[in-house]
Design an enzyme around this catalytic site. Structure first.
Site, PDB file in Angstrom:
ATOM      1  N   SER A  83      -5.671   6.401   8.307  1.00 40.27           N
ATOM      2  CA  SER A  83      -6.020   7.290   7.204  1.00 40.27           C
ATOM      3  C   SER A  83      -4.865   7.609   6.253  1.00 40.27           C
ATOM      4  CB  SER A  83      -6.562   8.603   7.770  1.00 40.27           C
ATOM      5  OG  SER A  83      -5.616   9.181   8.671  1.00 40.27           O
ATOM      6  N   GLU A  84      -3.689   7.070   6.495  1.00 39.70           N
ATOM      7  CA  GLU A  84      -2.487   7.523   5.792  1.00 39.70           C
ATOM      8  C   GLU A  84      -2.600   7.463   4.268  1.00 39.70           C
ATOM      9  OE1 GLU A  84      -1.021   6.387   9.904  1.00 39.70           O
ATOM     10  OE2 GLU A  84      -2.554   5.724   8.486  1.00 39.70           O
ATOM     11  N   VAL A  85      -3.124   6.353   3.730  1.00 36.25           N
ATOM     12  CA  VAL A  85      -3.124   6.218   2.267  1.00 36.25           C
ATOM     13  C   VAL A  85      -3.994   7.260   1.588  1.00 36.25           C
ATOM     14  CG1 VAL A  85      -2.564   3.759   2.310  1.00 36.25           C
ATOM     15  CG2 VAL A  85      -4.980   4.470   2.291  1.00 36.25           C
TER      16      VAL A  85
END
Length: 262
Positions: free
Chosen positions: A135-137
């Site tokens: 989910s980082e982006v």
């Protein structure tokens, strides 16, 4: 070391490390990372441990980074952020290079860094209701420290898609693309983990450790003369080892090797 964020149970050669922050869905912070690094090193060095299982207490395997820790990091200098990232990278590498085979017992959410933890393990077993997400982006970040393990675990093409899209993967989809090795029946994850652990306990401990090292040595390398020589050296050394001789003798004599009675 006394652990505040982990529980460790050892039984019949299997060490289970439980992430134990259930109220935070086992989200990682600096304390948990430090404790997990120490715990994996300890069980890796324990001759009574032959298999390591990583699981999470409560409703999730690991939801990624602790929100409070993320708020702190937002105020960190570049040097402080780098130091913190190095600690996470070292923890993941300690898990990946543990000389004992490692099993990720995944239920609930395995998001961001939690997916990195699962990726750093050798075998991933999931409850059918588990969900995965890089989910980082979505919050303007990059899955940097976990990337080597994620790419190796799911392949470059799939990693490119899921790192960029931040889509959620169901356990079924994660299994279909090969990231999850086995899906259990609902409510039967512990039985599934135990079956895999028992399978691993039947193998030579030194052979397992050397095979783990071999996998890292040969992945993405060209099959050239140097690789041929290296692999020949490995099997020659192992055949001449005490464990190798015992294993071959047991096979020829149709008996169990010594380590199965250990």
């Amino acid at each position: 070391m006394d652990y505040r964020n982990l529980e460790i149970a050892v039984a019949r050669g299997v060490a289970t490390i439980w992430l134990n922050r259930p109220d935070m869905r086992n989200a990682m912070n600096e304390a948990l990372i430090s404790e997990l690094t120490d715990a994996v090193r300890a069980v890796g060095a324990d001759t009574g441990v032959r298999v390591v299982v990583l699981g999470g207490r409560g409703k999730a395997f690991c939801a990624g980074a602790d929100l409070g820790w993320m708020k702190q990091m937002a105020e960190y200098s570049h040097a402080e952020n780098r130091a913190s990232a190095v600690e996470l990278a070292r923890m993941l590498n300690t898990l990946h290079t543990c000389p004992k085979p490692t099993i990720a017992r995944v239920h609930g959410h395995a998001f961001a860094g939690g997916m990195g933890l699962a990726s750093a393990c050798d075998i991933r077993i999931a409850d059918p209701a588990a969900e995965f997400c890089l989910s980082e982006v979505r919050i303007g970040l990059v899955p940097a420290t976990i990337s080597p393990y994620v790419v190796q675990a799911m392949g470059a093409a799939a990693a490119r898609r899921y790192m960029l899209s931040a889509e959620r993967l169901t356990a079924t989809e994660a299994h279909r693309i090969g990231f999850v090795h086995a899906l259990c029946e609902p409510g039967a994850i512990d039985a599934a983990v135990d079956r895999f652990a028992q399978q691993l306990l039947g193998a030579g401990p030194a052979a397992l450790a050397r095979t783990k090292q071999l996998l890292d040595d040969v992945v993405d390398r060209p099959v050239d003369e140097a690789l041929l020589e290296m692999t020949a050296d490995v099997i020659a050394d192992v055949r001449a080892s005490t464990e190798g001789r015992e294993g071959l003798s047991a096979f020829l004599e149709k008996r169990k090797p010594a380590w199965e009675g250990a």
